[in-house]
Scaffold this motif. Structure first.
Motif, PDB file in Angstrom:
ATOM      1  N   UNK A 254      57.176  26.043 -31.983  1.00 29.20           N
ATOM      2  CA  UNK A 254      55.887  25.755 -31.333  1.00 29.20           C
ATOM      3  C   UNK A 254      56.143  24.949 -30.069  1.00 29.20           C
ATOM      4  N   UNK A 255      55.173  24.978 -29.167  1.00 31.60           N
ATOM      5  CA  UNK A 255      55.295  24.204 -27.936  1.00 31.60           C
ATOM      6  C   UNK A 255      53.942  23.602 -27.576  1.00 31.60           C
ATOM      7  N   UNK A 256      53.988  22.489 -26.834  1.00 32.39           N
ATOM      8  CA  UNK A 256      52.764  21.771 -26.488  1.00 32.39           C
ATOM      9  C   UNK A 256      52.985  20.933 -25.235  1.00 32.39           C
ATOM     10  N   UNK A 257      51.867  20.455 -24.679  1.00 28.50           N
ATOM     11  CA  UNK A 257      51.932  19.618 -23.482  1.00 28.50           C
ATOM     12  C   UNK A 257      52.244  18.160 -23.794  1.00 28.50           C
ATOM     13  N   UNK A 258      51.899  17.707 -25.012  1.00 27.77           N
ATOM     14  CA  UNK A 258      52.132  16.303 -25.370  1.00 27.77           C
ATOM     15  C   UNK A 258      52.809  16.219 -26.730  1.00 27.77           C
ATOM     16  N   UNK A 259      53.404  15.060 -27.013  1.00 21.46           N
ATOM     17  CA  UNK A 259      54.035  14.845 -28.321  1.00 21.46           C
ATOM     18  C   UNK A 259      52.991  14.858 -29.428  1.00 21.46           C
TER      19      UNK A 259
END
Length: 152
Positions: A43-48
Motif C-alpha cells: 500500500x502507499x499513502x501521502x502521510x504516515x
C-alpha cells in the motif's frame, strides 16, 4: 527510495520515497482468500498516519476473511494443513517459480525457476532454492523478487 523508516506495524516494511510518499509491503503474503477479498500486500499513502490506516484496513480484511473461511471449511469437514495453505499462497504469490513441498526430506520446501536471463543471473537471481520451512522459503523468494525488480 530512501532507507526504511521506523516501524508503523510489525510485519510490514515501510519506505519513504525521495518525494515524501510512504510505501509499505507486508513481509508475509496474506492468504489467497484474503487477497481475493481485497487485502493488498503493498500500500502507499501521502502521510504516515494514512499509511498506518491502510495497513490496518488490509489486516482487518484478512482477519475477517480467514476467520470466515476457517469456519466454513470446518463445517464442511475439510481439513487443510498449514503446509497446504502455505504452498497455495507461495504458488499464487510467486508464479514464476515451481514450488513443491516434500515433507519426507530435511530441506522440504523447494522452488525452481524455469528460465533466467543473463541479467538476472548476473544480479544474483538463483535457479533454485531449498529451505527447511515454508516461512524460510517465502523470505528467500521475497529476496529473489527484490533482486529481479531492481534489474534495470
Amino acid at each position: 527510495m530512501v532507507p526504511p523508516t521506523n516501524v508503523i506495524r510489525q510485519g510490514w516494511r515501510v519506505l519513504e520515497s525521495s518525494e515524501g510518499r510512504y510505501w509499505a509491503t507486508r513481509e508475509r503474503p496474506f492468504s489467497l482468500a484474503a487477497e481475493k477479498a481485497g487485502a493488498f500486500r503493498t500500500v502507499d499513502a501521502n502521510t504516515r498516519d494514512e499509511l498506518a490506516g491502510l495497513i490496518a484496513t488490509q489486516e482487518n480484511i484478512a482477519a475477517k476473511v480467514d476467520a470466515a473461511a476457517s469456519v466454513a471449511l470446518e463445517e464442511l469437514g475439510v481439513v487443510i494443513t498449514r503446509e497446504e495453505r502455505r504452498l497455495a499462497v507461495l504458488r499464487d504469490t510467486h508464479p514464476g517459480w515451481r514450488i513443491v513441498y516434500l515433507p519426507e526430506i530435511t530441506a522440504s520446501w523447494w522452488a525452481v525457476r524455469a528460465k533466467l536471463t543473463p541479467a538476472q543471473r548476473d544480479a544474483g537471481v538463483v535457479p533454485s532454492l531449498a529451505r527447511r520451512s515454508g516461512e524460510e522459503l517465502a523470505a528467500a523468494l521475497a529476496l529473489q523478487d527484490e533482486i529481479v525488480h531492481s534489474i534495470p
